[in-house]
Write a protein that holds these residues in place. Structure first.
Motif, PDB file in Angstrom:
ATOM      1  N   LYS A  16       0.829  -1.209   0.000  1.00 53.23           N
ATOM      2  CA  LYS A  16       0.000   0.000   0.000  1.00 53.23           C
ATOM      3  C   LYS A  16       0.868   1.265   0.000  1.00 53.23           C
ATOM      4  CE  LYS A  16      -3.892  -2.146   2.431  1.00 53.23           C
ATOM      5  NZ  LYS A  16      -4.712  -2.119   3.662  1.00 53.23           N
ATOM      6  N   HIS A  17       1.962   1.240   0.753  1.00 56.79           N
ATOM      7  CA  HIS A  17       2.811   2.432   0.835  1.00 56.79           C
ATOM      8  C   HIS A  17       3.459   2.759  -0.507  1.00 56.79           C
ATOM      9  CE1 HIS A  17       5.698   5.348   2.313  1.00 56.79           C
ATOM     10  NE2 HIS A  17       6.657   4.642   1.716  1.00 56.79           N
ATOM     11  N   THR A  18       4.000   1.753  -1.167  1.00 56.96           N
ATOM     12  CA  THR A  18       4.635   2.009  -2.468  1.00 56.96           C
ATOM     13  C   THR A  18       3.614   2.477  -3.493  1.00 56.96           C
ATOM     14  OG1 THR A  18       4.447  -0.381  -2.934  1.00 56.96           O
ATOM     15  CG2 THR A  18       6.561   0.432  -2.086  1.00 56.96           C
ATOM     16  N   GLN A  19       2.395   1.942  -3.418  1.00 54.18           N
ATOM     17  CA  GLN A  19       1.342   2.408  -4.329  1.00 54.18           C
ATOM     18  C   GLN A  19       0.980   3.865  -4.027  1.00 54.18           C
ATOM     19  OE1 GLN A  19      -0.038   0.840  -7.019  1.00 54.18           O
ATOM     20  NE2 GLN A  19      -0.969   2.852  -7.336  1.00 54.18           N
ATOM     21  N   TRP A  20       0.926   4.205  -2.749  1.00 53.83           N
ATOM     22  CA  TRP A  20       0.668   5.598  -2.377  1.00 53.83           C
ATOM     23  C   TRP A  20       1.772   6.523  -2.887  1.00 53.83           C
ATOM     24  CZ3 TRP A  20       3.838   8.744   0.481  1.00 53.83           C
ATOM     25  CH2 TRP A  20       3.327   9.998   0.807  1.00 53.83           C
ATOM     26  N   GLY A  21       3.022   6.062  -2.828  1.00 53.65           N
ATOM     27  CA  GLY A  21       4.139   6.872  -3.315  1.00 53.65           C
ATOM     28  C   GLY A  21       4.004   7.185  -4.793  1.00 53.65           C
ATOM     29  N   ILE A  22       3.634   6.178  -5.587  1.00 60.71           N
ATOM     30  CA  ILE A  22       3.453   6.404  -7.027  1.00 60.71           C
ATOM     31  C   ILE A  22       2.267   7.325  -7.269  1.00 60.71           C
ATOM     32  CG2 ILE A  22       2.883   5.267  -9.198  1.00 60.71           C
ATOM     33  CD1 ILE A  22       4.483   2.856  -8.253  1.00 60.71           C
ATOM     34  N   ASP A  23       1.186   7.139  -6.502  1.00 60.71           N
ATOM     35  CA  ASP A  23       0.019   8.021  -6.652  1.00 60.71           C
ATOM     36  C   ASP A  23       0.384   9.468  -6.326  1.00 60.71           C
ATOM     37  OD1 ASP A  23      -1.464   5.841  -7.361  1.00 60.71           O
ATOM     38  OD2 ASP A  23      -2.334   5.536  -5.350  1.00 60.71           O
ATOM     39  N   PHE A  24       1.192   9.655  -5.294  1.00 53.91           N
ATOM     40  CA  PHE A  24       1.608  11.010  -4.922  1.00 53.91           C
ATOM     41  C   PHE A  24       2.483  11.623  -6.015  1.00 53.91           C
ATOM     42  CE2 PHE A  24       4.506  13.998  -2.890  1.00 53.91           C
ATOM     43  CZ  PHE A  24       3.601  14.841  -2.250  1.00 53.91           C
ATOM     44  N   LEU A 108       8.771   3.431 -12.472  1.00 49.69           N
ATOM     45  CA  LEU A 108       8.536   3.066 -11.086  1.00 49.69           C
ATOM     46  C   LEU A 108       7.442   2.007 -10.970  1.00 49.69           C
ATOM     47  CD1 LEU A 108      10.006   4.236  -8.629  1.00 49.69           C
ATOM     48  CD2 LEU A 108       7.985   5.625  -8.171  1.00 49.69           C
ATOM     49  N   LYS A 109       6.410   2.156 -11.746  1.00 48.22           N
ATOM     50  CA  LYS A 109       5.326   1.162 -11.715  1.00 48.22           C
ATOM     51  C   LYS A 109       5.828  -0.206 -12.153  1.00 48.22           C
ATOM     52  CE  LYS A 109       1.502   4.366 -12.622  1.00 48.22           C
ATOM     53  NZ  LYS A 109       0.463   4.766 -13.599  1.00 48.22           N
ATOM     54  N   THR A 110       6.640  -0.199 -13.199  1.00 44.09           N
ATOM     55  CA  THR A 110       7.177  -1.486 -13.696  1.00 44.09           C
ATOM     56  C   THR A 110       8.075  -2.136 -12.640  1.00 44.09           C
ATOM     57  OG1 THR A 110       7.134  -0.588 -15.948  1.00 44.09           O
ATOM     58  CG2 THR A 110       8.477  -2.550 -15.562  1.00 44.09           C
ATOM     59  N   GLU A 220      13.046   5.292  -1.905  1.00 45.76           N
ATOM     60  CA  GLU A 220      13.968   6.399  -1.633  1.00 45.76           C
ATOM     61  C   GLU A 220      14.338   7.130  -2.918  1.00 45.76           C
ATOM     62  OE1 GLU A 220      17.157   4.553   0.408  1.00 45.76           O
ATOM     63  OE2 GLU A 220      16.113   4.446   2.351  1.00 45.76           O
ATOM     64  N   ARG A 221      14.507   6.394  -4.013  1.00 45.47           N
ATOM     65  CA  ARG A 221      14.780   7.046  -5.294  1.00 45.47           C
ATOM     66  C   ARG A 221      13.593   7.915  -5.721  1.00 45.47           C
ATOM     67  NH1 ARG A 221      16.496   1.930  -6.911  1.00 45.47           N
ATOM     68  NH2 ARG A 221      14.705   1.787  -8.337  1.00 45.47           N
ATOM     69  N   ARG A 222      12.393   7.427  -5.443  1.00 49.73           N
ATOM     70  CA  ARG A 222      11.202   8.229  -5.748  1.00 49.73           C
ATOM     71  C   ARG A 222      11.228   9.542  -4.962  1.00 49.73           C
ATOM     72  NH1 ARG A 222       6.837   9.397  -3.048  1.00 49.73           N
ATOM     73  NH2 ARG A 222       7.455   7.982  -1.370  1.00 49.73           N
TER      74      ARG A 222
END
Length: 551
Positions: A16-24, A108-110, A220-222
């Motif tokens: 969920k956190h990584t998905q939130w990061g991409i959404d942000f 990032l999604k990939t 972290e790269r995001r």
């Protein structure tokens, strides 16, 4: 601090956190896109505003060039440049921030999908090992229960005196079978348990930490990418601040250039007619016939008649001046500007003569260039046919003759109006004014009748006379550069109006080739002249800054 050791049991939370990061990240990209659209719309509206209020020169006659108007149009030019900088900000954000964000979000999604698939695969493999171990455990438990039942059955038959020996033997065999199967399942369960424990240790101490570490590095790269985009977002604006400051300084300089005295003088110069204010009305004595006597009747009558004639003449002249305070008569504009007052007529004729002289100079330069090109063709036939230049030479000669005739005609009109202006100045100080000018000769608009016999002309003044006001307000500003050029071949430039150049020399372009094969250029020291277009490599600027617009 590592996600693999600290968050070993939070796979779903990390998902969920990584998905939130991409959404942000995508939300910030959407924010940047909307900011770009705002900048583009702002720049477009500014350009439309500048276009709306820029002067529209539908006619050749320009309005007076008041300093307040010039300053306003300079402000419009600076505002147009400011709009260009807003477009630069939008382009920079679109390329450096928005485009980079969209590409990174896709990557990032990939990457996230790949890491999560590896984690799910590892979890599925561990679940499979656990199921195998659990199945062997349940089977072992079931066999142990069956062996226990077989043992109870054997003991009951063995203690039963009524049981046959065959039944007891059969129960014993069943007990041995169940005991053997229980031992085998026990070994299988122990092996599966050992395998599961090994896989579980590997899962939670090797596989999962590695996957979580990759997810942590990705996140972290995001975060770093967002930080870079934040900085790029601000840098896009900061880069244009010096140019925007120059635009604002230009507006301030334009405001400081407003000169109310010069504007007032320009109003005088634009509307001054050159006429003198009307004189006093004479007293007409209608009571002379009351005191007339028989003895002096003849003399009084002659005086009265003389007085009446003079009064009519004077009143007629005075009435001829009264148009200055009334409505000016309307009429079509004439070629010699005779519908204008003398001062305005003189100015218009002088302006036309100056324009014709400039055109004549241009045609003369073109004639000289064509003759030079013709000489080159005659000496080097491989470069071109000299006869092909003859029609152009003939056309240029016709234009020169026509311009000379126009200049002569306008000079004659200018001499006429200057002579009349001088004549009126002499007559103002003469006591014989009624004998020098015939009543009604001067028209309301300062023009004169077609009858030359009624005209009293002064001595013609020399052509080309400029008033002090014209010299003061003559437009001496150099033409703005519209590009630059590099000399491909050297050019001596011996002829008048041409500009010598060396091979490889860089010059400013101030006027394009009009089809005559010559381009007007300027050096950095201000020296100007024409150079052959075929001798240079021209680069024109799309948005040349520095041109001043006048009204």
């Amino acid at each position: 601090m590592s996600w693999g050791t600290e968050l070993w049991d939070q796979f779903d939370s990390l998902d969920k956190h990584t998905q939130w990061g991409i959404d942000f990240l995508e939300r910030y990209a959407k924010f940047v896109k909307e900011r770009i659209e705002i900048e583009q719309n702002y720049a477009k509206q500014l350009r439309n505003l500048v276009k709306k209020y820029c002067p529209k020169r539908s006619s050749k006659d320009e309005e007076p060039r008041f300093t307040s108007c010039i300053a306003f149009f300079n402000i419009l030019n600076e505002l147009n440049d400011y709009a260009g900088q807003r477009e630069v900000v939008a382009e920079e954000m679109a390329h450096r921030v928005y485009g980079e964000l969209m590409r990174y979000a896709h990557d990032l999604k990939t990457e996230r999908k790949m890491h999560l698939q590896e984690g799910r695969k590892a979890q599925q493999y561990l679940d499979m090992c656990w199921k195998q171990m659990d199945n062997s455990k349940k089977k072992f438990e079931r066999e142990c229960k069956e062996a226990e039942k077989a043992q109870q059955s054997y003991e009951r038959l063995d203690n039963d005196t009524n049981a046959t020996k065959a039944d007891v033997e059969k129960a014993k065999q069943q007990l041995n079978l169940r005991t053997h199967m229980a031992d085998e399942n026990k070994n299988e369960y122990a092996a599966q348990l050992q395998n599961f424990n090994g896989e579980q240790h590997k899962h939670f101490y090797v596989v999962i930490p590695q996957i979580y570490k990759q997810l942590q590095e990705m996140d972290e790269r995001r975060t770093i990418k967002l930080s870079e985009c934040y900085r790029g977002f601000a840098d896009s604006e900061r880069k244009v601040i010096p140019i925007i400051s120059k635009c604002l300084e230009g507006m301030i300089l334009a405001a400081k250039s407003v000169d109310e005295r010069r504007d007032s003088q320009m109003v005088v110069d634009s509307f001054k007619s050159g006429f003198e204010p009307p004189g006093d009305f004479p007293f007409e004595d209608y009571s002379q016939h009351i005191y007339r006597t028989i003895s002096d009747g003849t003399i009084s009558a002659s005086k009265q008649e003389s007085g009446k004639v003079d009064a009519k003449t004077t009143v007629g002249k005075a009435k001829g001046k009264l148009w200055l305070f009334g409505k000016k008569p309307k009429g079509p504009a004439l070629e010699d500007f005779s519908h204008l007052p003398p001062e305005q007529r003189r100015k218009k004729l002088q302006q036309r003569i100056d324009e014709l002289n400039r055109e004549l100079q241009k045609e003369s330069d073109q004639k000289e260039a064509l003759n030079k090109m013709k000489d080159v063709y005659e000496k080097n036939p491989q470069m071109g046919d000299p006869g092909s230049l003859q029609p152009k030479l003939a056309e240029t000669m016709n234009n020169i003759d026509r311009l000379r005739m126009e200049i002569h005609k306008n000079e004659a009109w200018l001499s006429e109006v200057e002579g009349k202006t001088g004549g009126r100045g002499d007559r103002r100080h003469s006591s014989d004014i009624n004998h020098l000018v015939t009543q009604g000769r001067e028209s309301p608009e300062g023009s004169y009748t077609d009858d030359a016999n009624q005209e009293v002309r002064g001595p013609p003044q020399q052509h080309g006379h400029h008033s002090e006001f014209d010299d003061e307000f003559e437009d001496d500003d150099p033409l703005p550069a519209i590009g630059h050029c590099k000399a491909i071949y050297p050019f001596d430039g011996h002829n008048e109006g041409t500009l010598a150049m060396k091979e490889g020399e860089v010059l400013y372009i101030i006027e394009e080739d009009k089809g005559d094969g010559w381009t007007r250029a300027r050096r950095q020291n201000g020296e100007e002249g024409y150079v052959p277009t075929s001798y240079i490599d021209v680069t024109l600027e799309r948005n040349s800054k520095g041109a001043v617009t006048y009204i």
